[in-house]
Design an enzyme around this catalytic site. Sequence first.
Site: not given
Ligand SMILES: *Cc1c(COP(=O)(O)O)cnc(C)c1O
Length: 326
Positions: A50, A257, A283
Site C-alpha cells: 500500500k 478471508y 495474504y
Molecule cells: C492489501 C494487500 C494485498 C492485496 O493487494 P490489493 O492491491 O488490495 O489486491 C496483498 N498483500 C498484503 C499484505 C496486503 O496488505
Amino acid sequence: MMHDKQISKISLGFFPTPIIELSNLSRVLGGAQIFMKRDDLTGLALGGNKTRKLEYILSDAIAQGCDTIITAGAAQSNHCRQTVAAAAKLGLECHLILGGSEPDAVTGNLLLDKVMGCHIHWAGEHRKGEDIPELYEQLQLAGKKPYIVPYGGSNELGAISFVEATRELVSQDRSFTHIVFASSSGGTHAGLMLGKEIFKQSYQVIGINIDKGEIDNMPFCQHIVSLANRTARLLRLSHELTAADLILEDEYIGEGYGIVSELEREAITLTAQTEGILLDPVYTGRAMGGLIDMIRSQHITKEDKVLFWHTGGAPALFAYSQDLAL
Ligand SMILES: *Cc1c(COP(=O)(O)O)cnc(C)c1O
C-alpha cells in the site's frame, strides 16, 4: 473528473525494493527457481504494497487541499496501518472504518494504528468501506476537508503505482516466467496486468484470490479488468484488456478471508524456516501456499523462474497467534 487530474507522487517509502533469490525454498520444493520482490521492505511503518499506492493517492489529497483522510478495512488491515502512517507523516487527520467491533486484545496492525494516532470507527459487518459516504458527510459538516482513500487503495491512482512498479521491476533486469502475488482489492493486480502490456513483458501475472465476494457490486475478476482499463485511460493509453488477459486463481480461498488453514500455516513456517523471511497469515501466506501447490502439482515447472511479490503484512502475525501456534 479523474481525467483532468495531475498524476504526481510524494515519497513515502524506499524504492526500488530488492529482489532476492529463495534458493533454500526452491531446493526443498525440488524445483522452479523462486525469487522474491521485497515490498515488505518499503519502509513505511513496517512496509507493504500500500505504500506504493499511497504515494500517488495522498499526493492527490494534498493537491486538493484536504486535511483529513478516511479509509476502511478489516481490523488487521495493512492498508489502514500504512495509511495512518502516511497521514501522520503528512500532518493529516486520519479516520479508519474497521470491520467488526473493538477486540479485547489490541495487537498487530490495530496496535500500530493506535500508536500512530487515528480515529477508529467500528463498522460491524462493513469492512469494505460501505460506511465511508456517511462519515465523509459528517466530517464535512464538522468543517473538515476530507479525502477518501478507497478500500485497499484500489483506484486508478493506486493501480498506476503498480504500473510504475513494473517499470521498476523491468529496470532490475531479470526475466521471469511468472509473477505470483496475493490479490484482494485489485489495485496491485490491475497495475501489474497493465504494466505487463505497457512494457511488453512475457511473464504470466498470476493473482491468488484472497477474498471471495464482490467489489462495487461487481464480481472481483470483472472489477480488476475494469480498473486496469480505467487506469490505462487515465494514463492516456489505448490498451484494452479483457477477461482473457486475467489470471486469478480462486482455488486457495479455503474458508474465506482471514481464516487460516494448513495451506497458510505450511507456507508461513516453511518460508520462515528455510529463508528467515516472514509472510503474513491473510495474504502472502495464502499466496505462497498457492505457489507451493502450483510447483508441487507441476502447474509451474522445474524450469520456470518465478517471482513471488511479497506484499507485506507480517505485523498481522501477532494477531493470529492462536492459529499459528505450533
Ligand atoms: C492489501 C494487500 C494485498 C492485496 O493487494 P490489493 O492491491 O488490495 O489486491 C496483498 N498483500 C498484503 C499484505 C496486503 O496488505
